[in-house]
Structures are given as C-alpha cells and as structure tokens.
Scaffold this active site. Structure first.
Site, PDB file in Angstrom:
ATOM      1  N   LYS A  78       0.838  -1.202   0.000  1.00  0.00           N
ATOM      2  CA  LYS A  78       0.000   0.000   0.000  1.00  0.00           C
ATOM      3  C   LYS A  78       0.872   1.251   0.000  1.00  0.00           C
ATOM      4  O   LYS A  78       1.879   1.323   0.702  1.00  0.00           O
ATOM      5  CB  LYS A  78      -0.917  -0.034   1.223  1.00  0.00           C
ATOM      6  CG  LYS A  78      -1.897   1.120   1.323  1.00  0.00           C
ATOM      7  CD  LYS A  78      -2.816   0.941   2.525  1.00  0.00           C
ATOM      8  CE  LYS A  78      -3.802   2.069   2.680  1.00  0.00           C
ATOM      9  NZ  LYS A  78      -4.733   1.841   3.818  1.00  0.00           N
ATOM     10  N   SER A 147      -9.379   2.166   3.129  1.00  0.00           N
ATOM     11  CA  SER A 147      -8.495   2.908   2.261  1.00  0.00           C
ATOM     12  C   SER A 147      -7.504   2.015   1.494  1.00  0.00           C
ATOM     13  O   SER A 147      -6.793   2.489   0.619  1.00  0.00           O
ATOM     14  CB  SER A 147      -7.690   3.902   3.109  1.00  0.00           C
ATOM     15  OG  SER A 147      -6.920   3.202   4.110  1.00  0.00           O
ATOM     16  N   SER A 171     -10.051  -0.342   7.252  1.00  0.00           N
ATOM     17  CA  SER A 171      -9.448  -0.257   5.925  1.00  0.00           C
ATOM     18  C   SER A 171      -8.726  -1.497   5.430  1.00  0.00           C
ATOM     19  O   SER A 171      -8.247  -1.524   4.299  1.00  0.00           O
ATOM     20  CB  SER A 171      -8.489   0.937   5.878  1.00  0.00           C
ATOM     21  OG  SER A 171      -9.202   2.138   6.033  1.00  0.00           O
TER      22      SER A 171
END
Length: 445
Positions: A78, A147, A171
């Site tokens: 990420k 996210s 998330s």
C-alpha cells in the site's frame, strides 16, 4: 479468471525448482496488464527491476539458499508504506515527489523473507475516506472499499498473491469483504508502524490481504514482531501457527450486530454461514456487548480526528486546499476538538480494551457480519466501517473471510475477532471456518 496458487504452494515450488520466480513475475505482470485498465489498483510498478530481482532469487533458490518463507513470492505494498525503490505518495499531491531513503520495517521483513515488492498499490489520500480511482473486480461500478483499495482489488483480480494494507477504522477488513478475499488485522502493536504514514497513531494497524487464511498467516508472521524503532511496537512472542480445530471452535455471536444496521440479504447470508459452521460441529453462544460499546464509535472518531489533525497540522496550515474534502474535514474537526475530549476518548479506549475481553469468557472467537452491506454501487464512497472500527479501537485481531454472493453477484463476508495476542487461535478458527464454508467463487474479470 485463473487464481494464483497459494503462497505456501508457490514458495515450495520455487524452493524445489518446479517454479522459476521470473515466470511467476511474468504471470503477475501479464495479469496486471490485462486488468489494470479496468480496476486501477497500482500506482507504481517497475517491471524491469522486479524481473532482475526474480532472476537473483531464482539463482539463490537453485543453490538451496532460500531467504525465507516468501522466497521469490511477489507482494504488493500500500502506498502509505515506505519503500526505498518506489515513491511513497500516500495518494496525495503533497508527496508527489517523495521517494524515501529507507524501507518501512514491514517491507524490510518482507525482503528479508525473500519477497519481491511487485509495486505500490493505490490508497485513498493519507488512508482517509476520499475514494480513490480503484474499482471493484467483481463489478467495476462498485467501490472496492478503502483505504486499502488497490491492495484488495489487486489480490481479488489475481494480479498478486498478497498485498499489505493498513487499518485505522476498517481499511483492511472492509476492502477484503467487498472484494471477496481474506483480510487479516493483527493485534495493535504486533506489526511495526515505522516508515508508515500515519492517520491516527494509536489506532493504525498493518496487515495482509490474501485469498486464503493460510497465506494471511504466512505474511502476517513475517511482518510481525517487536521493533525497537517503533515506540508503539510491543515485545510479545509471535505465534501465528494454524492448528487443526478438533473439536470445532466455540463461537460467540453478537446478535445486535446482526440485526442493527445490516441489510436483510447480508444478514441472511451471514446467518446461513453461521448455520453451516454449526452443521460442521461448531457451538455458538450469544454474547453480550459491554456497556462501554455504546460510545465506541464516537470515541474512535474523536481519537482518529485528533491524532490525524495533529499529524497533518503543519501541511494544513500551509496548503489546506491541497487536501481532498473528506481528509480536510477530518483535520478541521480535529483541530477544533478540546483536549478534554481527546483525553476522555483515550480513557474510554483503555476501558473498552479491558471490557471487551469479557465477551471471550466461554468462546474462542466472536463472529459478526464484516460489513452492513456488500460493496455499494457507485464510486463516491469507500463504504461503512460500522462493524470494523470497534476492533481497531480495542486493538483486537480480526480476520475477514468471504462466505457467499448476494443476488447481484457481490461478495458477502464474515468477520472473526480474537483475543489480544491470540492470533494462532483466531487464524486456526478462521481456517476451519474457511474450509467448512468452502467459498471458492472468483470475479469474472
């Protein structure tokens, strides 16, 4: 689509010489080339460099010198997690040219275990609530969640065996649920946050997204462990071993979380999955939420807003309009919070972390719906973390597994919650549930 083999299988094939890491990388890159125009999961790739890494790791494997359990296995990361050879932009214009000069601790540990960092996956801006460009592989008109949008979509699309995500509210769990894959959030303090852009330091977690529970356990065990460079890292023995569940695990059900705010079809699919577990031998017991649960969402919000605004205060004072609307609103609200409200929320967090353990008195794990609904239609929201944020607030470990599809063909998942530091028991129960339920559907991408 043809799913990638499990990480355990890939690693064994590489060690035995049956699979060349270069061939695996080419498979992943080809899948990215095929799917990326539709789902937009990746923000940074370097095919030539990862091919060179794969060739080096192939030579090491042929010499019998595998580095660790991920030798030659590609992993996505990420884009809030520092990588020395890729930019880390955090989905923000503030960091457009930001290339760290060191790896985050979790990335160091992945590399030490032989993993190839395939690329950086899309995140919402600073891991907040402003939707990114990523789309859901099951239906590109639906959100993948956030996210950790790109990490979940990349794994679900079969482009990479695993990817790192982060969770402050929901998330990891929510994108995993929306994309029909496994999401594993270890206990708070288990995986180092050194080299990870903050949203709220006392709520942030790092964990893997994978297709199977066993893969989540492998990656989770690699990235976990005490890091003296992270002041919130806890020195506690790491044991993510998956043991056979015989007898089946005793399961706690929080009926309020099944009935309040859950869409009818999601509730019915979740209850059907629970019935399947009972048929497989599991005993289920109704458990009561502690009184402190009543304020958990409000207290979680205060901490997230206060700590997020503190982290971004300098940037916000210089260029407030460079932030996207939702993260800007979080900062604005956080800067207006009185200190007493934050102190009270932190006090609540400590009490809740203690109180919540009463729910495990007679059960090994707690099962809830992972989300109130499947992935919503449209790309204007990352979804609702209603059922996830209490476990980020408490720091308890969680695993999300898919259990069915709704009438529109979108995944529905359950969330399993374990005791602090008891990931082995949680993962063992999750692997047992995964086996009993037998969900094996794949997106038609």
């Amino acid at each position: 689509m043809q799913p990638l083999p499990s990480i355990a299988t890939l690693a064994e094939q590489i060690r035995s010489g049956d699979l060349n890491p270069r061939d695996l990388i080419e498979t992943c890159l080809a899948r990215i080339e095929e799917t990326e125009p539709k789902i937009h999961a990746w923000v940074a790739l370097d095919p030539d460099r990862v091919r060179q890494e794969a060739d080096i790791l192939a030579k090491e494997a042929s010499n019998g010198s595998a580095r660790g359990p991920l030798h030659g296995v590609p992993i996505g990361v990420k884009d809030i997690v520092f990588t020395r050879d890729y930019p880390t932009r955090g989905g923000s214009e503030f960091l457009e040219d930001h290339v760290p000069d060191y790896d985050a601790t979790v990335v160091e540990r992945l590399r030490d275990a032989g993993a190839i960092i395939l690329g950086k996956t899309v995140t919402t801006e600073f891991a907040g609530f402003d939707p990114a460009e990523t789309r859901n592989p099951w239906n590109t008109e639906h959100t993948p969640g956030g996210s950790s949008s790109g990490s979940a979509a990349a794994v679900a699309a079969g482009a990479v065996p695993a990817a790192l995500g982060s969770q402050t509210g929901g998330s990891i769990s929510r994108p995993a649920a929306y994309c029909g894959i496994v999401g594993f959030k270890p206990t708070y303090g288990r995986a180092s946050l050194r080299g990870v852009l903050e949203l709220a330091f006392s709520l942030d977690h790092i964990g893997p997204l994978t297709r199977k529970v066993e893969d989540a356990a492998i990656v989770g065990s690699v990235i976990s462990g005490h890091d003296p460079k992270d002041p919130n890292s806890v020195d506690h023995p790491v044991d993510f071993t998956i043991h056979p569940c015989d007898p089946a695990p005793p399961i706690g059900l929080v009926h309020a979380l099944f009935t309040e705010g859950t869409e009818d079809e999601t509730r019915n699919i979740t209850l059907s999955a629970v019935g399947c577990l009972e048929s497989g031998g599991a005993t289920t017991t109704a458990v009561r939420l502690p009184k402190s649960f009543a304020n958990v969402h409000a207290m979680h919000r205060i901490i997230m807003h206060a700590e997020g605004s503190a982290y971004h205060a300098d940037r916000f004072s210089r260029k407030p309009n460079l932030f996207r609307p939702n993260i800007r609103r979080l900062i604005e609200e956080g800067l207006l919070l009185p200190a007493a409200a934050y102190v009270e929320a932190k006090k609540h967090q400590a009490i809740f972390r203690r109180d919540i353990l009463s729910m495990f008195r007679d059960v090994d794990i707690i099962v809830t719906p992972a989300t109130p609904t499947p992935a919503p239609h449209g790309l204007g929201s990352t979804g609702d973390p209603l059922f996830n944020s209490p476990w980020s607030h408490s720091g308890l470990p969680t695993v999300v597994i898919p259990v069915g599809l709704d009438a529109n063909g979108m995944p529905v998942s359950i969330q399993l919650v374990g005791r602090h530091w008891d990931e082995s028991r949680l993962l063992s129960a999750a692997a047992w549930c995964e086996s009993v339920i037998g969900f094996d559907a794949l997106p038609n991408l």
